[in-house]
Design a protein around this motif. Structure first.
Motif, PDB file in Angstrom:
ATOM      1  N   THR A   1       0.821  -1.208   0.000  1.00 56.32           N
ATOM      2  CA  THR A   1       0.000   0.000   0.000  1.00 56.32           C
ATOM      3  C   THR A   1       0.858   1.262   0.000  1.00 56.32           C
ATOM      4  OG1 THR A   1      -0.210  -0.206   2.408  1.00 56.32           O
ATOM      5  CG2 THR A   1      -1.999  -1.080   1.056  1.00 56.32           C
TER       6      THR A   1
ATOM      7  N   ASP B   1       3.808   1.666  -1.270  1.00 62.02           N
ATOM      8  CA  ASP B   1       4.382   1.864  -2.602  1.00 62.02           C
ATOM      9  C   ASP B   1       3.340   2.433  -3.562  1.00 62.02           C
ATOM     10  OD1 ASP B   1       6.818   0.996  -1.762  1.00 62.02           O
ATOM     11  OD2 ASP B   1       6.885  -0.823  -2.994  1.00 62.02           O
ATOM     12  N   GLN B   2       2.110   1.942  -3.476  1.00 64.82           N
ATOM     13  CA  GLN B   2       1.051   2.493  -4.322  1.00 64.82           C
ATOM     14  C   GLN B   2       0.809   3.970  -4.001  1.00 64.82           C
ATOM     15  OE1 GLN B   2      -2.439   0.103  -5.687  1.00 64.82           O
ATOM     16  NE2 GLN B   2      -1.991  -1.111  -3.868  1.00 64.82           N
ATOM     17  N   GLU B   3       0.746   4.289  -2.730  1.00 66.10           N
ATOM     18  CA  GLU B   3       0.500   5.671  -2.329  1.00 66.10           C
ATOM     19  C   GLU B   3       1.630   6.588  -2.777  1.00 66.10           C
ATOM     20  OE1 GLU B   3      -0.138   5.478   1.866  1.00 66.10           O
ATOM     21  OE2 GLU B   3      -1.865   4.140   1.672  1.00 66.10           O
TER      22      GLU B   3
ATOM     23  N   ILE C   1      -2.166   2.463 -12.475  1.00 65.21           N
ATOM     24  CA  ILE C   1      -1.721   1.762 -11.273  1.00 65.21           C
ATOM     25  C   ILE C   1      -2.929   1.087 -10.624  1.00 65.21           C
ATOM     26  CG2 ILE C   1      -0.689   1.991  -8.978  1.00 65.21           C
ATOM     27  CD1 ILE C   1       0.672   4.587 -10.048  1.00 65.21           C
ATOM     28  N   GLU C   2      -2.868  -0.224 -10.516  1.00 63.65           N
ATOM     29  CA  GLU C   2      -3.904  -0.974  -9.817  1.00 63.65           C
ATOM     30  C   GLU C   2      -3.262  -2.097  -9.006  1.00 63.65           C
ATOM     31  OE1 GLU C   2      -7.312  -2.390 -11.844  1.00 63.65           O
ATOM     32  OE2 GLU C   2      -7.841  -0.438 -12.695  1.00 63.65           O
ATOM     33  N   GLY C   3      -3.945  -2.513  -7.955  1.00 68.70           N
ATOM     34  CA  GLY C   3      -3.458  -3.614  -7.132  1.00 68.70           C
ATOM     35  C   GLY C   3      -4.503  -4.702  -7.002  1.00 68.70           C
TER      36      GLY C   3
ATOM     37  N   LEU D   1       0.830  -5.878  -7.811  1.00 69.78           N
ATOM     38  CA  LEU D   1       0.798  -4.493  -8.272  1.00 69.78           C
ATOM     39  C   LEU D   1       0.952  -4.485  -9.781  1.00 69.78           C
ATOM     40  CD1 LEU D   1       0.685  -1.483  -7.731  1.00 69.78           C
ATOM     41  CD2 LEU D   1       3.136  -1.536  -7.212  1.00 69.78           C
TER      42      LEU D   1
ATOM     43  N   MET E   1       1.050  -2.122 -13.271  1.00 69.45           N
ATOM     44  CA  MET E   1       1.352  -0.754 -13.701  1.00 69.45           C
ATOM     45  C   MET E   1       1.595  -0.728 -15.201  1.00 69.45           C
ATOM     46  SD  MET E   1       4.176  -0.492 -10.701  1.00 69.45           S
ATOM     47  CE  MET E   1       4.605  -2.184 -11.120  1.00 69.45           C
TER      48      MET E   1
ATOM     49  N   TYR F   1      -6.687  -0.557  -4.748  1.00 68.59           N
ATOM     50  CA  TYR F   1      -5.759   0.485  -5.175  1.00 68.59           C
ATOM     51  C   TYR F   1      -6.257   1.863  -4.749  1.00 68.59           C
ATOM     52  CZ  TYR F   1      -8.897   0.951  -9.294  1.00 68.59           C
ATOM     53  OH  TYR F   1      -9.974   1.129 -10.136  1.00 68.59           O
TER      54      TYR F   1
ATOM     55  N   TYR G   1      -9.173   4.134  -0.884  1.00 65.51           N
ATOM     56  CA  TYR G   1      -8.931   2.930  -1.687  1.00 65.51           C
ATOM     57  C   TYR G   1     -10.219   2.381  -2.281  1.00 65.51           C
ATOM     58  CZ  TYR G   1      -4.067   2.235  -0.251  1.00 65.51           C
ATOM     59  OH  TYR G   1      -2.712   2.363  -0.073  1.00 65.51           O
TER      60      TYR G   1
END
Length: 524
Positions: A256, A258-260, A272-274, A312, A314, A410, A432
């Motif tokens: 999370t 890293d996504q942020e 960007i999606e998780g 993750l 991308m 995400y 999210y």
């Protein structure tokens, strides 16, 4: 649906748990007054069963008639006719796009369903270039057709849903989100103008400058204030190619954070999606199933050891002459992330191929009879401050696996959403999307799969309520007026006021079950 969504990466739906269908059938009575309408298109009274089905495949609400409009004036005339019948008539009107509602939201028991795709057609789509390019398209046009037409001009819309075989009016009535929304906002943040047929049968052009209240009301308005018959959508130069990347994490905090970090950077990925992968068996063969088999040996042999893992995904857009620079940028971005090194997988595909990726899986699933099954989806917006609490309980205790459909997770930026629209999101700058995209079979012999999925959804919602998570539903469904009021919170009074102004008899979108025709006034 994730708009889009609504409808997501079905490439990850490899194992589908079969279940049963819940049907609520209403016997329609054909109102003779509809026969008097003079239309360019036609009203169908006989074959209406298709209009009583949707992607959720759990509800069947038979309409009295289906309108196949030959023009916007046909829609306006039909709604105006129903409006003039007054409160004494139980007739309602629902706009149906490509039928991807989940719980009968685009159905109208005993009413009129408008087949919006009759308004589509590339000949009615106009692409404008210049400094601020845009496309004018019918509300019944599919996004895949919009993309293909715009690409002919070297342009494309900025924001997408993961699944493109949805209508413009359908996604704009919800929000329209995907992995680009952190940068460009949802699709409703990328619209210049709408043409709307109100619940009184008026045809109005709407924008920030003209009929602005209706413009913002209809965006994310769940079809409650008018039928979107045309939209002017912002465009940007379209890339030719996409570098498509997936990596795995075993640590939720790193995943999370890293996504942020990525969605907060100025120079970052374009999408960007998780995903959450709950697989107790340790076998992990499908997390990269939509890619060509060109991955390194260590990725193909990766074993999860029964852990909960996080994927993750991308992309970076580019043209052929930018390939070297893009590779350098991607390497620099990847160097900042804390994924499991052996799970890095990259591929290069065309822009069209990436955006339309879910349709490839749809074709495969249809061929196996695994597409038109119940989809008890649950889509939630979770405040960033509570995402770890949510994950600990839901992924650690409530869910046992993710084999019956992908689980998305995400972050999105609130600053990219317009608070004048009707869309409801958490009151935090970052929140999210968590989407449980379950599929269960439709065989009568096994009702337990659907029941388990629905009970699981109930447990998730109950936990959020008891723990005060502050979540909001996306593609919402609520059973009572009180639940709807709680969903809208402080914006409920505005929502009810707009309903009173633009659809005072509660004619439109009865399948949302927010307002009821011939019942107490909306503001009650």
């Amino acid at each position: 649906m994730h708009c889009f969504l609504t409808q997501r990466n079905v490439a990850l739906v490899v194992f589908l748990v079969l279940g049963s269908v819940t049907m609520h059938v209403s016997d329609p009575v054909v109102p003779s007054s509809l026969d008097t309408l003079r239309l360019r298109g036609n009203l169908s009274f006989g074959d209406v069963s298709l209009a009583a089905r949707d992607f959720g495949n759990r509800y069947q609400l038979l309409p009295a008639a289906v309108l196949h409009p030959g023009s916007v004036s046909d829609i306006a005339a039909t709604v105006r006719h129903v409006y003039r019948l007054g409160q004494g008539s139980r007739l309602t009107v629902a706009a149906r796009g490509h039928g991807h509602s989940l719980q009968g939201q685009a159905q109208a028991a005993g009413g009129v369903v408008v087949h919006m795709e009759s308004l589509g057609g590339g000949g009615r789509m106009i692409v404008h270039g210049g400094e601020r390019p845009y496309v004018d398209a019918s509300g019944g046009e599919l996004w895949i057709n919009v993309l293909q037409e715009c690409l002919r001009h070297g342009l494309a819309p900025k924001s997408w849903t993961d699944y493109l075989h949805l209508t413009i009016g359908g996604t704009l009535s919800n929000a329209g989100i995907s992995g680009q929304a952190f940068r460009h906002g949802p699709q409703i943040s990328n619209v210049h103008q709408l043409e709307i047929v109100t619940g009184k049968g008026e045809v109005l052009n709407c924008s920030n400058e003209e009929n602005a209240d209706l413009f913002h009301a209809a965006l994310g308005g769940l079809g409650q204030f008018g039928i979107i018959t045309r939209a002017r959508i912002a465009l940007e130069p379209a890339p030719k190619m996409v570098k498509w990347i997936r990596v795995l994490y075993s640590d939720f905090t790193s995943f999370t954070e890293d996504q942020e970090m990525l969605i907060s950077m100025k120079e970052t990925f374009d999408y960007i999606e998780g995903f959450v992968i709950i697989n107790r068996t340790g076998l992990l063969n499908n997390w990269r199933s939509s890619f060509n088999p060109q991955d390194p040996a260590q990725a193909s042999q990766f074993d999860s050891d029964g852990r909960i893992l996080f994927c993750l995904e991308m992309t970076k857009n580019f043209n052929q002459d930018e390939a070297d620079d893009i590779n350098t940028q991607v390497e620099a971005l990847l160097s900042k992330l804390r994924y499991i090194p052996s799970t890095l997988f990259q591929s290069e595909v065309s822009y069209l191929e990436f955006l339309d990726r879910v349709h490839v899986s749809e074709v495969k699933l249809r061929s196996k009879g695994l597409w038109e099954v119940p989809h008890p989806w649950l889509n939630l917006f979770i405040p960033r401050s509570r995402i770890k609490d949510f994950a600990k309980e839901v992924f650690g205790k409530i869910l046992t696996d993710s084999s019956n459909g992908p689980i998305l997770l995400y972050p999105l930026n609130r600053s990219k959403w317009d608070n004048r629209t009707s869309a409801v999101i958490p009151d935090e700058e970052m929140f999210y999307l968590v989407a449980f995209l379950s599929s269960t079979p439709s065989t009568a012999s096994d009702r337990s799969s659907l029941d388990r999925a629905l009970k699981q959804n109930e447990r998730v919602l109950e936990f959020c309520k008891k723990a005060g998570i502050g979540m909001k539903q996306y593609l919402p469904y609520h059973a009572t007026r009180e639940d709807w009021k709680a969903h809208f919170g402080e914006s409920w009074e505005r929502f009810a006021r707009r309903k009173e102004a633009y659809d005072p008899l509660a004619i439109l979108a009865p399948g949302q079950r927010i307002f009821h025709k011939a019942a107490v006034r909306a503001s009650s």
